[in-house]
Design an enzyme around this catalytic site. Sequence first.
Site, PDB file in Angstrom:
ATOM      1  N   GLY A  38       0.825  -1.219   0.000  1.00 34.98           N
ATOM      2  CA  GLY A  38       0.000   0.000   0.000  1.00 34.98           C
ATOM      3  C   GLY A  38       0.849   1.256   0.000  1.00 34.98           C
TER       4      GLY A  38
ATOM      5  CE1 TYR B 250     -10.596  -1.226   6.299  1.00 35.05           C
ATOM      6  CE2 TYR B 250     -11.657  -0.305   8.242  1.00 35.05           C
ATOM      7  CZ  TYR B 250     -10.584  -0.348   7.370  1.00 35.05           C
ATOM      8  OH  TYR B 250      -9.507   0.489   7.575  1.00 35.05           O
TER       9      TYR B 250
ATOM     10  CB  ILE C 157      -5.581   8.560   8.938  1.00 32.09           C
ATOM     11  CG1 ILE C 157      -5.371   7.757  10.241  1.00 32.09           C
ATOM     12  CG2 ILE C 157      -4.280   9.208   8.468  1.00 32.09           C
ATOM     13  CD1 ILE C 157      -4.920   8.552  11.451  1.00 32.09           C
TER      14      ILE C 157
HETATM   15  P1  NAD Z   1      -5.524   4.480   0.713  1.00 33.20           P
HETATM   16  O1  NAD Z   1      -6.780   4.069   0.037  1.00 33.20           O
HETATM   17  O2  NAD Z   1      -5.081   5.900   0.609  1.00 33.20           O
HETATM   18  O3  NAD Z   1      -4.307   3.556   0.220  1.00 33.20           O
HETATM   19  C1  NAD Z   1      -4.469   2.172   0.129  1.00 33.20           C
HETATM   20  C2  NAD Z   1      -3.228   1.548  -0.425  1.00 33.20           C
HETATM   21  O4  NAD Z   1      -3.467   0.142  -0.502  1.00 33.20           O
HETATM   22  C3  NAD Z   1      -2.843   2.024  -1.809  1.00 33.20           C
HETATM   23  O5  NAD Z   1      -1.446   2.177  -1.884  1.00 33.20           O
HETATM   24  C4  NAD Z   1      -3.263   0.872  -2.716  1.00 33.20           C
HETATM   25  O6  NAD Z   1      -2.412   0.721  -3.846  1.00 33.20           O
HETATM   26  C5  NAD Z   1      -3.127  -0.317  -1.790  1.00 33.20           C
HETATM   27  N1  NAD Z   1      -4.006  -1.406  -2.174  1.00 33.20           N
HETATM   28  C6  NAD Z   1      -5.373  -1.404  -2.244  1.00 33.20           C
HETATM   29  N2  NAD Z   1      -5.818  -2.582  -2.690  1.00 33.20           N
HETATM   30  C7  NAD Z   1      -4.731  -3.341  -2.928  1.00 33.20           C
HETATM   31  C8  NAD Z   1      -4.535  -4.660  -3.419  1.00 33.20           C
HETATM   32  N3  NAD Z   1      -5.553  -5.431  -3.768  1.00 33.20           N
HETATM   33  N4  NAD Z   1      -3.273  -5.118  -3.563  1.00 33.20           N
HETATM   34  C9  NAD Z   1      -2.223  -4.338  -3.223  1.00 33.20           C
HETATM   35  N5  NAD Z   1      -2.330  -3.100  -2.734  1.00 33.20           N
HETATM   36  C10 NAD Z   1      -3.579  -2.604  -2.597  1.00 33.20           C
HETATM   37  O7  NAD Z   1      -5.709   4.031   2.209  1.00 33.20           O
HETATM   38  P2  NAD Z   1      -5.040   4.533   3.578  1.00 33.20           P
HETATM   39  O8  NAD Z   1      -6.031   5.397   4.256  1.00 33.20           O
HETATM   40  O9  NAD Z   1      -3.659   5.038   3.369  1.00 33.20           O
HETATM   41  O10 NAD Z   1      -5.032   3.152   4.367  1.00 33.20           O
HETATM   42  C11 NAD Z   1      -3.853   2.393   4.598  1.00 33.20           C
HETATM   43  C12 NAD Z   1      -4.167   1.339   5.614  1.00 33.20           C
HETATM   44  O11 NAD Z   1      -4.585   1.956   6.828  1.00 33.20           O
HETATM   45  C13 NAD Z   1      -5.307   0.391   5.196  1.00 33.20           C
HETATM   46  O12 NAD Z   1      -5.013  -0.909   5.628  1.00 33.20           O
HETATM   47  C14 NAD Z   1      -6.492   0.958   5.936  1.00 33.20           C
HETATM   48  O13 NAD Z   1      -7.465  -0.018   6.152  1.00 33.20           O
HETATM   49  C15 NAD Z   1      -5.839   1.414   7.219  1.00 33.20           C
HETATM   50  N6  NAD Z   1      -6.604   2.420   7.954  1.00 33.20           N
HETATM   51  C16 NAD Z   1      -6.855   3.643   7.413  1.00 33.20           C
HETATM   52  C17 NAD Z   1      -7.590   4.568   8.155  1.00 33.20           C
HETATM   53  C18 NAD Z   1      -7.904   5.939   7.652  1.00 33.20           C
HETATM   54  O14 NAD Z   1      -8.604   6.672   8.333  1.00 33.20           O
HETATM   55  N7  NAD Z   1      -7.393   6.350   6.496  1.00 33.20           N
HETATM   56  C19 NAD Z   1      -8.049   4.231   9.432  1.00 33.20           C
HETATM   57  C20 NAD Z   1      -7.768   2.977   9.942  1.00 33.20           C
HETATM   58  C21 NAD Z   1      -7.042   2.064   9.197  1.00 33.20           C
END
Ligand code: NAD
Length: 245
Positions: free
Chosen positions: A9, A153, A186
Amino acid sequence: MARYAVVTGASRGIGHAVAVSLAKDGTDVLLCFAGNEEKAKETRQACLAAFPDGTFPLCRADVGTKEGCGAILAAAEAFPSLDVLVNCAGITRDGLLIGLSEEDIDRVLSVNLEGAILLCRGAVKRMIRQRSGHIINISSVVGLHGNPGQVNYAAAKAGIVGLTRSLAKEVGRRGITVNAVAPGMIATDMTAAMPQKARDAALAAIPMQREGTPEDVAEAVRFLASDAAGYITGQVLCVDGGMGM
Ligand code: NAD
């Protein structure tokens, strides 16, 4: 001594910030992403600016498939060691459970959880031989507390906690730490897609009254990936402005 990491990611959001913060510590990083190569190249440039001696190879692979995870582990073999794995790739397919399709359920579980399990398995095989390593799995406050509209999720993110604690118990005596970071709300593309009403409700539940930044999460990951955190394992560190208390 040079250190080597795999971050999934890594093209944007939290994974981008994690890769750059590891680079600042002199860690070379395999930058894994799903689709947007231009964004992944931007991460690479930011990492190179932080650590010009790094190589920061890109790896486009779907962590929701066994083949994709295999491709990431094969690409990581080019590194002389594997010191850090950060499972950060994640997706949401939100909706009340009665309306979720089997595809919505399967896909969220395979990308957020099964991929992390497979990558942990591949990484610990190497880390056991090295007798060292740090794994950080990105969970969510939603995995700890639940959230209506996110059954798939939340189940995946709760699974991350079970994975983390079980694996920590399996590999602790090998000198490997396994921890989870549970972000709250975030500011990334993921939360930008939320309806305004849901965003307002989430913000109202945060004692610090603001969204976190990807860098807030990355600093916690950087600590857990460092030898300074060498006696911390099986923990879930919430980076959520107090939201999950
Ligand atoms: P984002 O959507 O900005 O980025 C997601 C990333 O995951 C991207 O780089 C994408 O290329 C990659 N990705 C998605 N599907 C994929 C797949 N099938 N194979 C490989 N890579 C894949 O999300 P984010 O907000 O940066 O989230 C990052 C992590 O943090 C995630 O696991 C998310 O669940 C977790 N998270 C985010 C938040 C928030 O508020 N943003 C809160 C809690 C947890």
